[in-house]
Design a protein around this motif. Structure first.
Motif, PDB file in Angstrom:
ATOM      1  N   LYS A 127       1.743  16.280 -22.215  1.00 46.17           N
ATOM      2  CA  LYS A 127       3.066  16.034 -21.646  1.00 46.17           C
ATOM      3  C   LYS A 127       3.259  14.527 -21.583  1.00 46.17           C
ATOM      4  CE  LYS A 127       6.032  17.149 -17.717  1.00 46.17           C
ATOM      5  NZ  LYS A 127       6.117  17.886 -16.421  1.00 46.17           N
ATOM      6  N   VAL A 128       4.335  14.051 -22.170  1.00 44.93           N
ATOM      7  CA  VAL A 128       4.533  12.609 -22.297  1.00 44.93           C
ATOM      8  C   VAL A 128       5.637  12.149 -21.360  1.00 44.93           C
ATOM      9  CG1 VAL A 128       4.990  10.694 -23.863  1.00 44.93           C
ATOM     10  CG2 VAL A 128       3.855  12.744 -24.726  1.00 44.93           C
ATOM     11  N   ALA A 129       5.283  11.279 -20.466  1.00 43.88           N
ATOM     12  CA  ALA A 129       6.236  10.624 -19.572  1.00 43.88           C
ATOM     13  C   ALA A 129       5.873   9.149 -19.595  1.00 43.88           C
ATOM     14  CB  ALA A 129       6.153  11.197 -18.165  1.00 43.88           C
ATOM     15  N   GLU A 130       6.547   8.408 -20.454  1.00 42.73           N
ATOM     16  CA  GLU A 130       6.120   7.032 -20.672  1.00 42.73           C
ATOM     17  C   GLU A 130       7.293   6.159 -21.095  1.00 42.73           C
ATOM     18  OE1 GLU A 130       2.472   4.720 -22.982  1.00 42.73           O
ATOM     19  OE2 GLU A 130       2.486   6.896 -22.764  1.00 42.73           O
ATOM     20  N   LYS A 131       7.268   4.938 -20.622  1.00 42.51           N
ATOM     21  CA  LYS A 131       8.275   3.955 -21.028  1.00 42.51           C
ATOM     22  C   LYS A 131       7.645   3.037 -22.062  1.00 42.51           C
ATOM     23  CE  LYS A 131      11.747   0.753 -19.287  1.00 42.51           C
ATOM     24  NZ  LYS A 131      12.375   0.157 -18.065  1.00 42.51           N
ATOM     25  N   TYR A 132       8.162   3.140 -23.260  1.00 47.82           N
ATOM     26  CA  TYR A 132       7.698   2.287 -24.350  1.00 47.82           C
ATOM     27  C   TYR A 132       8.621   1.074 -24.443  1.00 47.82           C
ATOM     28  CZ  TYR A 132       5.132   6.529 -25.684  1.00 47.82           C
ATOM     29  OH  TYR A 132       4.319   7.625 -25.681  1.00 47.82           O
ATOM     30  N   GLU A 133       8.286   0.166 -25.323  1.00 45.91           N
ATOM     31  CA  GLU A 133       9.139  -1.022 -25.470  1.00 45.91           C
ATOM     32  C   GLU A 133      10.538  -0.661 -25.949  1.00 45.91           C
ATOM     33  OE1 GLU A 133       9.451  -5.142 -28.109  1.00 45.91           O
ATOM     34  OE2 GLU A 133       7.550  -4.064 -28.060  1.00 45.91           O
ATOM     35  N   THR A 134      10.646   0.319 -26.855  1.00 45.94           N
ATOM     36  CA  THR A 134      11.937   0.595 -27.490  1.00 45.94           C
ATOM     37  C   THR A 134      12.606   1.888 -27.031  1.00 45.94           C
ATOM     38  OG1 THR A 134      10.779   1.623 -29.363  1.00 45.94           O
ATOM     39  CG2 THR A 134      11.346  -0.725 -29.561  1.00 45.94           C
ATOM     40  N   PHE A 135      11.936   2.720 -26.277  1.00 46.27           N
ATOM     41  CA  PHE A 135      12.547   3.924 -25.724  1.00 46.27           C
ATOM     42  C   PHE A 135      11.683   4.450 -24.583  1.00 46.27           C
ATOM     43  CE2 PHE A 135       9.987   5.380 -29.392  1.00 46.27           C
ATOM     44  CZ  PHE A 135       9.151   6.308 -28.784  1.00 46.27           C
ATOM     45  N   GLU A 136      12.243   5.375 -23.823  1.00 48.44           N
ATOM     46  CA  GLU A 136      11.520   6.000 -22.720  1.00 48.44           C
ATOM     47  C   GLU A 136      11.601   7.511 -22.866  1.00 48.44           C
ATOM     48  OE1 GLU A 136      11.260   5.952 -17.804  1.00 48.44           O
ATOM     49  OE2 GLU A 136      12.884   4.894 -18.857  1.00 48.44           O
ATOM     50  N   VAL A 137      10.480   8.182 -22.664  1.00 49.82           N
ATOM     51  CA  VAL A 137      10.414   9.636 -22.702  1.00 49.82           C
ATOM     52  C   VAL A 137      10.019  10.132 -21.314  1.00 49.82           C
ATOM     53  CG1 VAL A 137       9.249  11.639 -23.714  1.00 49.82           C
ATOM     54  CG2 VAL A 137       9.799   9.667 -25.146  1.00 49.82           C
ATOM     55  N   LYS A 138      10.783  11.069 -20.814  1.00 46.32           N
ATOM     56  CA  LYS A 138      10.573  11.542 -19.443  1.00 46.32           C
ATOM     57  C   LYS A 138      10.145  13.008 -19.438  1.00 46.32           C
ATOM     58  CE  LYS A 138      14.098   8.340 -17.711  1.00 46.32           C
ATOM     59  NZ  LYS A 138      15.385   8.202 -16.959  1.00 46.32           N
ATOM     60  N   GLY A 139       8.857  13.227 -19.575  1.00 50.12           N
ATOM     61  CA  GLY A 139       8.317  14.561 -19.395  1.00 50.12           C
ATOM     62  C   GLY A 139       8.459  15.504 -20.574  1.00 50.12           C
ATOM     63  N   PHE A 140       8.351  15.006 -21.802  1.00 52.08           N
ATOM     64  CA  PHE A 140       8.434  15.885 -22.973  1.00 52.08           C
ATOM     65  C   PHE A 140       7.091  16.547 -23.231  1.00 52.08           C
ATOM     66  CE2 PHE A 140       7.730  16.790 -27.457  1.00 52.08           C
ATOM     67  CZ  PHE A 140       8.850  17.547 -27.773  1.00 52.08           C
ATOM     68  N   LYS A 141       7.124  17.843 -23.488  1.00 55.98           N
ATOM     69  CA  LYS A 141       5.917  18.569 -23.885  1.00 55.98           C
ATOM     70  C   LYS A 141       6.310  19.659 -24.874  1.00 55.98           C
ATOM     71  CE  LYS A 141       1.740  20.713 -21.921  1.00 55.98           C
ATOM     72  NZ  LYS A 141       1.547  21.783 -22.914  1.00 55.98           N
ATOM     73  N   LEU A 142       5.628  19.700 -25.998  1.00 57.49           N
ATOM     74  CA  LEU A 142       5.911  20.735 -26.982  1.00 57.49           C
ATOM     75  C   LEU A 142       5.656  22.119 -26.390  1.00 57.49           C
ATOM     76  CD1 LEU A 142       4.271  19.178 -30.169  1.00 57.49           C
ATOM     77  CD2 LEU A 142       6.696  19.795 -29.942  1.00 57.49           C
ATOM     78  N   GLU A 143       6.588  23.017 -26.642  1.00 55.65           N
ATOM     79  CA  GLU A 143       6.410  24.393 -26.176  1.00 55.65           C
ATOM     80  C   GLU A 143       5.148  25.010 -26.756  1.00 55.65           C
ATOM     81  OE1 GLU A 143       8.785  28.205 -27.457  1.00 55.65           O
ATOM     82  OE2 GLU A 143       9.917  27.129 -25.918  1.00 55.65           O
ATOM     83  N   ARG A 144       4.889  24.671 -28.032  1.00 52.46           N
ATOM     84  CA  ARG A 144       3.676  25.154 -28.686  1.00 52.46           C
ATOM     85  C   ARG A 144       3.153  24.053 -29.593  1.00 52.46           C
ATOM     86  NH1 ARG A 144       3.844  30.932 -31.438  1.00 52.46           N
ATOM     87  NH2 ARG A 144       4.279  31.388 -29.243  1.00 52.46           N
ATOM     88  N   ALA A 145       2.136  23.389 -29.119  1.00 52.99           N
ATOM     89  CA  ALA A 145       1.548  22.321 -29.937  1.00 52.99           C
ATOM     90  C   ALA A 145       0.779  22.926 -31.104  1.00 52.99           C
ATOM     91  CB  ALA A 145       0.622  21.462 -29.092  1.00 52.99           C
ATOM     92  N   PRO A 146       0.738  22.257 -32.243  1.00 56.30           N
ATOM     93  CA  PRO A 146      -0.011  22.805 -33.389  1.00 56.30           C
ATOM     94  C   PRO A 146      -1.501  22.868 -33.084  1.00 56.30           C
ATOM     95  CG  PRO A 146       0.674  20.548 -33.823  1.00 56.30           C
ATOM     96  CD  PRO A 146       1.358  20.960 -32.549  1.00 56.30           C
ATOM     97  N   LYS A 147      -2.159  23.871 -33.632  1.00 58.82           N
ATOM     98  CA  LYS A 147      -3.599  23.996 -33.434  1.00 58.82           C
ATOM     99  C   LYS A 147      -4.338  22.823 -34.063  1.00 58.82           C
ATOM    100  CE  LYS A 147      -3.617  29.046 -33.099  1.00 58.82           C
ATOM    101  NZ  LYS A 147      -4.096  30.325 -33.700  1.00 58.82           N
ATOM    102  N   VAL A 148      -3.811  22.357 -35.175  1.00 58.81           N
ATOM    103  CA  VAL A 148      -4.377  21.170 -35.832  1.00 58.81           C
ATOM    104  C   VAL A 148      -3.281  20.112 -35.883  1.00 58.81           C
ATOM    105  CG1 VAL A 148      -5.448  20.237 -37.908  1.00 58.81           C
ATOM    106  CG2 VAL A 148      -5.891  22.614 -37.248  1.00 58.81           C
ATOM    107  N   ALA A 149      -3.439  19.059 -35.111  1.00 60.98           N
ATOM    108  CA  ALA A 149      -2.429  17.995 -35.111  1.00 60.98           C
ATOM    109  C   ALA A 149      -2.381  17.346 -36.488  1.00 60.98           C
ATOM    110  CB  ALA A 149      -2.749  16.956 -34.057  1.00 60.98           C
TER     111      ALA A 149
END
Length: 322
Positions: free
Chosen positions: A134-156
């Motif tokens: 789950k990603v909640a992070e402020k980067y230099e060029t954008f901010e993501v507030k609590g994104f998490k894939l519903e189903r992450a791939p078994k192999v990234a």
């Protein structure tokens, strides 16, 4: 670094639609091709062709070369990548890059700002998101507030970066799984390789015209080169590679609005260095020169204009043909 075991093809082909590419794509594994790579400019998108290729030619490695980091939101980019990674576990490589002002701003109403930072931030976000975090992070060029894939791939999926100069090449080597480049000569590969070290995968799209009519190929090649090498990032790339003075007359004519003079100003030797041409055997030998200089994955893009139809060129350029 591999020893040239990979041999890729670009989809769709220049002479046909994606819908009309099924039969030729299906031939690729038997011909010895190991990879199929998409592109994304103003034709097909970067993901759909790969999903179809996975059905048409199961077993090929699928790669995007590239999808821009600034034309989709970070979450949507992660969802698209996760979908391909689920369809082709361990066989999908996500290629991303900064792209250009024309594509990002003029065509997609985005903002081409801090391209290096945006690509770096997107890479860092994707590594976490595709790992299921789950990603909640402020980067230099954008901010993501609590994104998490519903189903992450078994192999990234592996993530590779479009990289033309040292700063991005270093980022690709240090934080990504590889680098993608294009419009370079075999001897240029050594300079690029020196920036990323021996272990980082290097991918390059090679434009190939199976034709023994060198004058005709050069005429076609000048149009292609002018459209690319006048883009600031490619102009800077070739300055770095040492072609600044050779290309200066082209840039001056282009800046003055004289397109014909710009085309005429591109020397034959530059066209011959950057576009693979000749009969099929000559082209295959030239492609192997790139591999010998340190290229891991040549991705061929057969271009029309030669005496040999695209489908025949695809078959004759296959790695197993002698």
């Amino acid at each position: 670094m591999t020893t040239g075991a990979r041999w890729g093809m670009t989809v769709p082909f220049y002479d046909r639609s994606l819908a009309g590419s099924k039969e030729l794509v299906a031939e690729l594994p038997a011909l010895g091709y190991t990879d199929i790579w998409s592109a994304e400019v103003n034709g097909v998108d970067g993901f759909t062709p790969l999903a179809l290729a996975n059905e048409w030619a199961p077993g090929l490695r699928l790669g995007s070369a590239i999808v821009p980091a600034s034309t989709r939101g970070p979450g949507l980019l992660a969802m698209s990548a996760a979908t391909l990674a689920d369809l082709a576990p361990g066989r999908f490589v996500l290629g991303i890059g900064a792209s250009s002002p024309a594509i990002v701003e003029r065509w997609n109403a985005g903002e081409f700002s801090k391209p290096f930072s945006r690509t770096r931030d997107t890479l860092r976000f994707l590594k976490k998101a595709l790992a299921g975090e789950k990603v909640a992070e402020k980067y230099e060029t954008f901010e993501v507030k609590g994104f998490k894939l519903e189903r992450a791939p078994k192999v990234a999926p592996k993530i590779v970066l479009a990289a033309l100069r040292p700063r991005m090449l270093h980022l690709a080597a240090e934080e990504a799984d590889g680098a993608i480049t294009n419009w370079l000569a075999p001897e240029d590969v050594r300079k690029v390789r020196a920036e990323i070290g021996p272990e980082t995968e290097l991918v390059a799209r090679l434009f190939v015209c199976v034709s023994e009519d060198a004058d005709k190929v050069r005429e076609l090649g000048r149009w292609m080169l002018a459209s690319y090498l006048t883009v600031p990032v490619y102009a800077a790339f070739h300055d770095w590679l040492g072609r600044g003075e050779q290309l200066r007359p082209m840039h001056e004519a282009w800046a003055a609005g004289d397109r014909q003079a710009a085309l005429k100003a591109i020397p034959d030797e530059v066209v011959d260095a950057l576009i693979v041409h000749g009969d099929a055997a000559t082209c295959r030998a030239r492609i192997r020169e790139y591999v010998a200089c340190g290229l891991d994955t040549p991705v061929l893009a057969p271009i029309p204009g030669g005496e040999v139809p695209i489908a025949q060129a695809v078959r004759e350029l296959a790695p197993g043909v002698e």
